[in-house]
Design a protein around this motif. Sequence first.
Motif, PDB file in Angstrom:
ATOM      1  N   GLY A  87      13.514  -4.894  -8.066  1.00  0.00           N
ATOM      2  CA  GLY A  87      12.823  -3.598  -7.280  1.00  0.00           C
ATOM      3  C   GLY A  87      13.494  -3.218  -5.789  1.00  0.00           C
ATOM      4  O   GLY A  87      12.975  -3.765  -5.755  1.00  0.00           O
ATOM      5  N   ARG A  88      13.437  -1.955  -6.081  1.00  0.00           N
ATOM      6  CA  ARG A  88      13.304  -0.919  -4.491  1.00  0.00           C
ATOM      7  C   ARG A  88      11.566  -1.364  -3.677  1.00  0.00           C
ATOM      8  O   ARG A  88      11.802  -0.658  -2.270  1.00  0.00           O
ATOM      9  CB  ARG A  88      13.853   0.181  -4.126  1.00  0.00           C
ATOM     10  N   GLY A  89      10.561  -0.837  -4.523  1.00  0.00           N
ATOM     11  CA  GLY A  89       9.365  -1.111  -3.676  1.00  0.00           C
ATOM     12  C   GLY A  89       9.059   0.114  -3.708  1.00  0.00           C
ATOM     13  O   GLY A  89       9.878   1.703  -3.457  1.00  0.00           O
ATOM     14  N   GLU A  90       7.895   0.602  -2.917  1.00  0.00           N
ATOM     15  CA  GLU A  90       7.683   1.829  -2.449  1.00  0.00           C
ATOM     16  C   GLU A  90       7.682   1.640  -1.076  1.00  0.00           C
ATOM     17  O   GLU A  90       7.595   1.160   0.031  1.00  0.00           O
ATOM     18  CB  GLU A  90       6.137   2.111  -2.953  1.00  0.00           C
ATOM     19  N   ALA A  91       8.582   3.177  -0.706  1.00  0.00           N
ATOM     20  CA  ALA A  91       9.019   3.824   1.099  1.00  0.00           C
ATOM     21  C   ALA A  91       7.797   3.552   1.966  1.00  0.00           C
ATOM     22  O   ALA A  91       7.347   4.463   0.668  1.00  0.00           O
ATOM     23  CB  ALA A  91       9.594   4.254   0.660  1.00  0.00           C
ATOM     24  N   ILE A  92       7.518   3.291   2.850  1.00  0.00           N
ATOM     25  CA  ILE A  92       6.325   3.737   3.631  1.00  0.00           C
ATOM     26  C   ILE A  92       7.441   4.779   4.408  1.00  0.00           C
ATOM     27  O   ILE A  92       8.468   3.877   5.267  1.00  0.00           O
ATOM     28  CB  ILE A  92       6.058   2.528   4.066  1.00  0.00           C
ATOM     29  N   GLU A  93       7.238   5.595   4.574  1.00  0.00           N
ATOM     30  CA  GLU A  93       7.754   6.739   5.795  1.00  0.00           C
ATOM     31  C   GLU A  93       6.878   7.312   6.971  1.00  0.00           C
ATOM     32  O   GLU A  93       6.002   6.858   6.717  1.00  0.00           O
ATOM     33  CB  GLU A  93       8.067   7.869   5.299  1.00  0.00           C
ATOM     34  N   GLY A  94       8.034   7.126   7.681  1.00  0.00           N
ATOM     35  CA  GLY A  94       7.450   7.303   9.333  1.00  0.00           C
ATOM     36  C   GLY A  94       6.898   9.240   9.446  1.00  0.00           C
ATOM     37  O   GLY A  94       6.923   9.941   8.466  1.00  0.00           O
ATOM     38  N   SER A  95       6.914   9.872  10.689  1.00  0.00           N
ATOM     39  CA  SER A  95       6.270  10.488  10.401  1.00  0.00           C
ATOM     40  C   SER A  95       7.313  11.552  10.763  1.00  0.00           C
ATOM     41  O   SER A  95       7.389  12.921  10.535  1.00  0.00           O
ATOM     42  CB  SER A  95       5.944  11.077  11.755  1.00  0.00           C
ATOM     43  N   GLN A  96       8.948  11.510  10.621  1.00  0.00           N
ATOM     44  CA  GLN A  96      10.045  11.935  10.530  1.00  0.00           C
ATOM     45  C   GLN A  96      10.550  11.832   8.984  1.00  0.00           C
ATOM     46  O   GLN A  96      11.828  12.213   8.893  1.00  0.00           O
ATOM     47  CB  GLN A  96      11.173  11.613  11.901  1.00  0.00           C
ATOM     48  N   GLY A  97       9.999  11.203   8.542  1.00  0.00           N
ATOM     49  CA  GLY A  97      10.093  11.492   6.555  1.00  0.00           C
ATOM     50  C   GLY A  97      10.929   9.906   6.674  1.00  0.00           C
ATOM     51  O   GLY A  97      11.534   9.849   5.947  1.00  0.00           O
ATOM     52  N   ASN A  98      11.487   9.426   7.779  1.00  0.00           N
ATOM     53  CA  ASN A  98      12.985   8.288   8.353  1.00  0.00           C
ATOM     54  C   ASN A  98      11.918   6.828   7.000  1.00  0.00           C
ATOM     55  O   ASN A  98      10.406   6.816   6.847  1.00  0.00           O
ATOM     56  CB  ASN A  98      12.937   8.020   9.218  1.00  0.00           C
ATOM     57  N   VAL A  99      12.286   5.899   6.405  1.00  0.00           N
ATOM     58  CA  VAL A  99      11.411   5.036   6.098  1.00  0.00           C
ATOM     59  C   VAL A  99      11.739   4.194   6.625  1.00  0.00           C
ATOM     60  O   VAL A  99      12.565   3.552   7.729  1.00  0.00           O
ATOM     61  CB  VAL A  99      12.443   4.581   4.282  1.00  0.00           C
ATOM     62  N   LEU A 100      10.329   2.859   7.333  1.00  0.00           N
ATOM     63  CA  LEU A 100      10.031   2.162   7.744  1.00  0.00           C
ATOM     64  C   LEU A 100      10.223   1.091   7.353  1.00  0.00           C
ATOM     65  O   LEU A 100      10.542  -0.455   8.146  1.00  0.00           O
ATOM     66  CB  LEU A 100       8.403   2.702   8.793  1.00  0.00           C
ATOM     67  N   ALA A 101      10.009   0.977   6.355  1.00  0.00           N
ATOM     68  CA  ALA A 101       9.408  -0.256   5.255  1.00  0.00           C
ATOM     69  C   ALA A 101       9.261  -0.165   3.963  1.00  0.00           C
ATOM     70  O   ALA A 101       8.987   1.155   3.078  1.00  0.00           O
ATOM     71  CB  ALA A 101       8.428  -1.297   5.450  1.00  0.00           C
ATOM     72  N   HIS A 102       9.659  -0.892   2.718  1.00  0.00           N
ATOM     73  CA  HIS A 102       8.989  -0.852   2.077  1.00  0.00           C
ATOM     74  C   HIS A 102       8.134  -2.034   1.545  1.00  0.00           C
ATOM     75  O   HIS A 102       8.036  -2.945   2.117  1.00  0.00           O
ATOM     76  CB  HIS A 102      10.168  -1.608   1.325  1.00  0.00           C
ATOM     77  N   ARG A 103       6.957  -1.421   0.506  1.00  0.00           N
ATOM     78  CA  ARG A 103       5.629  -2.556   0.025  1.00  0.00           C
ATOM     79  C   ARG A 103       5.882  -2.443  -1.457  1.00  0.00           C
ATOM     80  O   ARG A 103       6.814  -2.156  -2.266  1.00  0.00           O
ATOM     81  CB  ARG A 103       4.532  -2.606   0.535  1.00  0.00           C
ATOM     82  N   TYR A 104       5.534  -3.526  -1.663  1.00  0.00           N
ATOM     83  CA  TYR A 104       5.867  -4.442  -2.733  1.00  0.00           C
ATOM     84  C   TYR A 104       4.455  -5.225  -3.636  1.00  0.00           C
ATOM     85  O   TYR A 104       3.525  -6.083  -2.459  1.00  0.00           O
ATOM     86  CB  TYR A 104       6.973  -5.727  -3.524  1.00  0.00           C
ATOM     87  N   PHE A 105       4.123  -5.019  -5.162  1.00  0.00           N
ATOM     88  CA  PHE A 105       3.014  -5.458  -4.647  1.00  0.00           C
ATOM     89  C   PHE A 105       3.263  -7.466  -5.798  1.00  0.00           C
ATOM     90  O   PHE A 105       4.147  -7.282  -6.869  1.00  0.00           O
ATOM     91  CB  PHE A 105       2.089  -5.402  -6.146  1.00  0.00           C
ATOM     92  N   VAL A 106       3.352  -8.546  -5.114  1.00  0.00           N
ATOM     93  CA  VAL A 106       4.281  -9.395  -5.723  1.00  0.00           C
ATOM     94  C   VAL A 106       2.922 -11.201  -6.658  1.00  0.00           C
ATOM     95  O   VAL A 106       1.776 -10.153  -5.825  1.00  0.00           O
ATOM     96  CB  VAL A 106       4.574 -10.384  -4.751  1.00  0.00           C
ATOM     97  N   ASP A 107       3.490 -11.672  -7.364  1.00  0.00           N
ATOM     98  CA  ASP A 107       2.694 -12.242  -7.936  1.00  0.00           C
ATOM     99  C   ASP A 107       2.738 -13.167  -6.683  1.00  0.00           C
ATOM    100  O   ASP A 107       3.439 -13.584  -6.266  1.00  0.00           O
ATOM    101  CB  ASP A 107       3.292 -13.187  -9.249  1.00  0.00           C
TER     102      ASP A 107
END
Length: 401
Positions: free
Chosen positions: A93-113
């Motif tokens: 999947g795409r994971g959960e987006a981590i956004e910056g102060s301007q609403g831009n996507v800085l990274a994605h986080r995933y919970f992996v096994d």
Amino acid sequence: DTEKDIIIPYYLYAHASFRYLLNDNFDEAVLLPESEKDRLYNLDKVLLVIPAYPPDDSKPPAYVWLHRENTHFGTAYVSAVNRSRPPESLFFGRGEAIEGSQGNVLAHRYFVDPPMILPLFPSELPKKQVSVQWDDNLRLIGYQFNPPRIEAGESSNLYLAWEILGYTALNEKMFLQLLDSRGQPVGQQEVEPISRKMYRWRDSGLILEQHPIRPVEDLDADLYFVRFGFFDPATGQRLPTYIADNQPTGSDELIVGPLYVSANGIDPTAPQHYRHAWFGREFLLQGYTLTPLDESTIVKLYWQSLAPTDINYTIFVQLLDSQNQIVAQTDAQPLQNIYPTSRWQPGDILAEQFVLPISVQELFAGNRLVTGMYDLSTGARLPVYNSRDDLLSNDMFQLEP
């Protein structure tokens, strides 16, 4: 993040801003202890953060597992670089987006096994030790095939451990050739050397990487080797290699092995006839196989390395008559000298074949088939012992039918 543990790519871990946030509160470790790996394996999930714009052109990075032992301190476990494991193979999947102060996507986080990513974190250095240097900054100290035995069409990983000697980057690319037991290339790949990723470098540190080795499906059951080195893609010129005290080896490549490939139910390490004899304390002869040709016979000998040696021994096979006169003989450096005995590592099983110009029927018609090892520079033979540890006469062993 409030999670106890977090996994990030090495390029993020090495970034100056991230290093400032860590404030040297994490001790860096290249190897993940087996006991710690067992504990992490049983975690439910672990947080993996992947930046939206990696600097590596999406090539597989190393990872760092930041393990907090308390609120402030912990250990940063560094993974090997596995060239066959891109980031997307670790999660779905795409994971959960981590956004910056301007609403831009800085990274994605995933919970992996944990079982998905823990294999990238070695618990020990490669078992096979070597000391070969390229340029003035990069020395190979160990290698290993994982796994060391495969079926034709399957893949293995060549696990390499590099010692960093300086900060001068190599501009050359790396070549890897898969060789058969006769030294003939049966596959090749070229990769950017890990040394070009300067953020990986630590003074007197280690860099671990794994290169996928994928033999084609129609390979014969045999022993295979990998030849590799560095070359300038613009000129084709290769970098020379050095050993201790910057002494040139006279070569620009290194051959490592063996990789055992089974095919059609044939085990490349299993002799037709098991006959044990010890040559010095360095080698065990496990047995032999006879293959008849029209007017000759292939004698294949199966050796196991027991202890390292600095000598490149020559192997002889002789057919003696009842008066101990030589009827036929062949001598050779094992494996076409691509993997001489000075390179054999304890535990290696290696098969070498010799052709005698005599039929199988004549081999044992009042004759004796014998073998031995000797130092070509002195002519001195290795002493030979049987399974009862008796010293055999003439420093040779008889191959009985």
